[in-house]
Scaffold this active site. Structure first.
Site, PDB file in Angstrom:
ATOM      1  N   TYR A   1     -58.703   5.563 -34.572  1.00 54.88           N
ATOM      2  CA  TYR A   1     -59.600   4.996 -33.560  1.00 54.88           C
ATOM      3  C   TYR A   1     -59.633   3.491 -33.735  1.00 54.88           C
ATOM      4  O   TYR A   1     -59.789   3.004 -34.859  1.00 54.88           O
ATOM      5  CB  TYR A   1     -61.022   5.551 -33.716  1.00 54.88           C
ATOM      6  CG  TYR A   1     -61.454   6.281 -32.476  1.00 54.88           C
ATOM      7  CD1 TYR A   1     -61.536   5.602 -31.261  1.00 54.88           C
ATOM      8  CD2 TYR A   1     -61.745   7.636 -32.496  1.00 54.88           C
ATOM      9  CE1 TYR A   1     -61.896   6.269 -30.105  1.00 54.88           C
ATOM     10  CE2 TYR A   1     -62.112   8.306 -31.348  1.00 54.88           C
ATOM     11  CZ  TYR A   1     -62.179   7.620 -30.140  1.00 54.88           C
ATOM     12  OH  TYR A   1     -62.538   8.274 -29.010  1.00 54.88           O
TER      13      TYR A   1
ATOM     14  N   GLU B   1     -61.271   1.031 -31.221  1.00 51.06           N
ATOM     15  CA  GLU B   1     -61.932   0.334 -30.110  1.00 51.06           C
ATOM     16  C   GLU B   1     -62.077  -1.141 -30.447  1.00 51.06           C
ATOM     17  O   GLU B   1     -62.468  -1.500 -31.559  1.00 51.06           O
ATOM     18  CB  GLU B   1     -63.295   0.964 -29.821  1.00 51.06           C
ATOM     19  CG  GLU B   1     -63.137   2.318 -29.150  1.00 51.06           C
ATOM     20  CD  GLU B   1     -64.466   2.952 -28.759  1.00 51.06           C
ATOM     21  OE1 GLU B   1     -65.514   2.356 -29.017  1.00 51.06           O
ATOM     22  OE2 GLU B   1     -64.425   4.052 -28.183  1.00 51.06           O
TER      23      GLU B   1
ATOM     24  N   ASP C   1     -48.163  -6.485  -8.810  1.00 52.65           N
ATOM     25  CA  ASP C   1     -48.078  -5.163  -9.437  1.00 52.65           C
ATOM     26  C   ASP C   1     -46.589  -4.850  -9.641  1.00 52.65           C
ATOM     27  O   ASP C   1     -45.891  -4.456  -8.707  1.00 52.65           O
ATOM     28  CB  ASP C   1     -48.752  -4.134  -8.529  1.00 52.65           C
ATOM     29  CG  ASP C   1     -48.696  -2.725  -9.101  1.00 52.65           C
ATOM     30  OD1 ASP C   1     -47.891  -2.476 -10.021  1.00 52.65           O
ATOM     31  OD2 ASP C   1     -49.445  -1.861  -8.604  1.00 52.65           O
TER      32      ASP C   1
ATOM     33  N   THR D   1     -46.166  -0.965 -15.478  1.00 53.49           N
ATOM     34  CA  THR D   1     -46.119   0.261 -16.260  1.00 53.49           C
ATOM     35  C   THR D   1     -44.966   0.102 -17.235  1.00 53.49           C
ATOM     36  O   THR D   1     -44.010  -0.638 -16.984  1.00 53.49           O
ATOM     37  CB  THR D   1     -45.901   1.524 -15.400  1.00 53.49           C
ATOM     38  OG1 THR D   1     -44.686   1.390 -14.670  1.00 53.49           O
ATOM     39  CG2 THR D   1     -47.065   1.756 -14.452  1.00 53.49           C
TER      40      THR D   1
ATOM     41  N   LYS E   1     -41.350   3.177 -16.436  1.00 55.29           N
ATOM     42  CA  LYS E   1     -40.423   3.344 -15.301  1.00 55.29           C
ATOM     43  C   LYS E   1     -39.122   2.627 -15.652  1.00 55.29           C
ATOM     44  O   LYS E   1     -38.432   3.052 -16.571  1.00 55.29           O
ATOM     45  CB  LYS E   1     -41.077   2.829 -14.018  1.00 55.29           C
ATOM     46  CG  LYS E   1     -42.348   3.617 -13.624  1.00 55.29           C
ATOM     47  CD  LYS E   1     -42.890   3.206 -12.271  1.00 55.29           C
ATOM     48  CE  LYS E   1     -44.045   4.074 -11.828  1.00 55.29           C
ATOM     49  NZ  LYS E   1     -45.360   3.565 -12.262  1.00 55.29           N
TER      50      LYS E   1
ATOM     51  N   ARG F   1     -45.120   6.335 -21.544  1.00 61.93           N
ATOM     52  CA  ARG F   1     -45.999   6.266 -20.382  1.00 61.93           C
ATOM     53  C   ARG F   1     -47.174   5.350 -20.707  1.00 61.93           C
ATOM     54  O   ARG F   1     -47.824   5.515 -21.738  1.00 61.93           O
ATOM     55  CB  ARG F   1     -46.544   7.650 -20.044  1.00 61.93           C
ATOM     56  CG  ARG F   1     -45.478   8.677 -19.764  1.00 61.93           C
ATOM     57  CD  ARG F   1     -46.072   9.869 -19.082  1.00 61.93           C
ATOM     58  NE  ARG F   1     -46.510   9.468 -17.762  1.00 61.93           N
ATOM     59  CZ  ARG F   1     -45.698   9.362 -16.702  1.00 61.93           C
ATOM     60  NH1 ARG F   1     -44.427   9.642 -16.825  1.00 61.93           N
ATOM     61  NH2 ARG F   1     -46.165   8.984 -15.546  1.00 61.93           N
TER      62      ARG F   1
HETATM   63  N1  DSN Z   1     -46.590   7.840  -9.640  1.00 61.75           N
HETATM   64  C1  DSN Z   1     -46.042   6.516  -9.512  1.00 61.75           C
HETATM   65  C2  DSN Z   1     -44.790   6.537  -8.735  1.00 61.75           C
HETATM   66  O1  DSN Z   1     -44.166   7.572  -8.695  1.00 61.75           O
HETATM   67  O2  DSN Z   1     -44.410   5.534  -8.161  1.00 61.75           O
HETATM   68  C3  DSN Z   1     -47.026   5.623  -8.935  1.00 61.75           C
HETATM   69  O3  DSN Z   1     -48.233   5.795  -9.593  1.00 61.75           O
END
Ligand code: DSN
Length: 427
Positions: free
Chosen positions: A54, A56, A207, A233, A236, A242
């Site tokens: 933990y 925080e 974004d 993110t 990707k 993730r």
């Molecule tokens: N789920 C993501 C995507 O597939 O683009 C977006 O949150």
């Protein structure tokens, strides 16, 4: 016995499920544009004992003891992120891209403030103001979209309509302008957004959930230093675990950090943060630049081969890792939902997607979204993309013929056998 069977000997039920998912990933084509295959090093870090801790707070300011090593882990991740993207400050705690976006809104906006972001039905994300998302309950979203479809043989169509961005910005005076999308296949140039934001005194958030890896690998222009804040993110095109992250200028760092914790989240997932650190280091290597360039080349090859089979490419093609396909010219009766389902049975994993001004509902759709990032990681090149386009067309043409679907499924498995993402893991 696979690695997972051994480690999970006490729970054969979960071991069996992981084993089956590994086999699925090893024997079918992963074309979901938001997915990738992480490295074994990322897998190891995210499955480590760091999950026990933990923490925080932030390095040097934790609410729990025993965080000396965890502080080093998180500092390493932050330092690697800022070095990779050339940012002043990084927050690596967001559990997801959606959390990263929410934290930025919370940090920079009063409740009820106006935000200008991309329309969902033109490619925007849920957190860009969907009525179903908490974002639209707290803030007031107005939107821009893409230009109309180009007449055949005409100029570029279905590209971000900057005249509209400027017009809506002027009339609505947003506090924040958001660039970025989940279903847009062209480069998003941050500069025109910056100029429009400056013209109305708005802040600018980029974004980069989808193109983060292409930006890190030098295949796309970087919004860092142009936008006030960049969210991303890590799983990707960036090919990490993730999760999410936020990059910002130093003067916004305190607000952003407070919005993530304690504003939005509790304990950070330090095992995932360690895996993010691994991914940031991997993305800073020269091989990753080659990877990013290959992803773009592969998506372009997939797009042009699909066009050759009679599909229409939304936005006329692709500059990034994804291809958005309008199915209607191929088969007016075929919906995205049916196409996704039949391709799944043939071992080709992708997702249905609305296309701009789609006459069908978001649950049914007229489009498919395909991505090249994962299969590029597995080692595929442009020749394999042409084969995949052919398999997609064959499957959709023969969608009621179970024998033909089974034949494609076998060809897919044969193709995948030569491009294994995890050759050392037994499926
Ligand atoms: N789920 C993501 C995507 O597939 O683009 C977006 O949150």
């Amino acid at each position: 016995m696979s690695t997972y069977d051994t480690a999970l000997a006490s729970d054969p039920e979960v071991a069996g499920l992981i084993h089956r998912e590994l086999t699925r990933q090893q024997t079918t084509l992963q074309l979901i544009a938001s997915e990738n295959f992480t490295s074994p090093a990322v897998l190891a870090a995210s499955g480590s004992v760091l999950t026990n801790k933990y923490a925080e707070g932030y390095p040097g300011r934790r609410y729990y003891g025993g965080n000396q090593i965890i502080d080093e882990v998180e500092d390493l991740a932050r330092n690697r992120a800022t070095a990779l993207f050339g940012a002043d400050h990084a927050n690596v705690q967001p559990h997801a891209g959606a959390n990263a976006n929410l934290a930025v809104y919370q940090a920079l906006l009063e409740p009820g403030a106006t935000v200008l972001a991309m329309r969902l039905d033109h490619g925007g994300h849920l957190t860009h103001g969907s009525p179903a998302s908490i974002t639209s309950k707290i803030w007031r979203f107005v939107s821009y979209g893409v230009t109309p479809e180009a007449p055949s043989g005409g100029g570029p169509g279905e590209v971000i309509d900057f005249d509209q961005v400027a017009h809506v910005a002027k009339s609505e005076q947003p506090a924040l302008i958001v660039a970025g999308s989940t279903a847009y296949s062209r480069i998003i140039d941050p500069q025109p957004f910056r100029e429009i934001a400056d013209s109305v005194g708005a802040l600018f958030m980029f974004d980069a959930a989808h193109p983060a890896g292409l930006i890190a690998g030098g295949a796309h222009p970087s919004p860092v230093g142009v936008a006030d804040v960049v969210t991303l993110t890590t799983h990707k095109t960036l090919r990490g675990p993730r999760g999410g992250a936020i990059l910002c200028r130093s003067d916004l760092a305190k607000k952003i950090d407070s919005a993530v914790f304690p504003g939005l989240q509790g304990g950070p997932l330090e095992h995932v943060i360690a895996a993010k650190a691994v991914a940031f280091a991997e993305a800073s290597r020269p091989e990753f630049r080659q990877y990013a360039a290959q992803v773009v080349a592969n998506a372009a090859a997939l797009a042009s081969a699909l066009a050759g089979h009679g599909f229409r490419l939304v936005s006329g093609g692709t500059d990034n890792h994804m291809v958005l396909v309008d199915l209607r010219p191929f088969d007016a009766e075929l919906t995205g939902k049916e196409a996704q389902e039949v391709l799944d049975r043939a071992g080709i994993t992708c997702n249905r997607n609305t296309i701009p001004d789609d006459p069908r509902t978001p649950f049914v759709t007229s489009g498919l979204r395909l991505g090249a990032a994962a299969q590029t990681t597995a080692g595929m090149g442009t020749a394999e993309m042409q084969v995949i386009a052919g398999l997609i067309a064959r499957t959709l043409q023969a969608r009621t013929d179970e024998g033909e679907i089974a034949a494609v499924r076998s060809e897919v498995a044969l193709l995948c056998a030569s491009f294994q993402p995890y050759p050392d893991l037994l499926g």
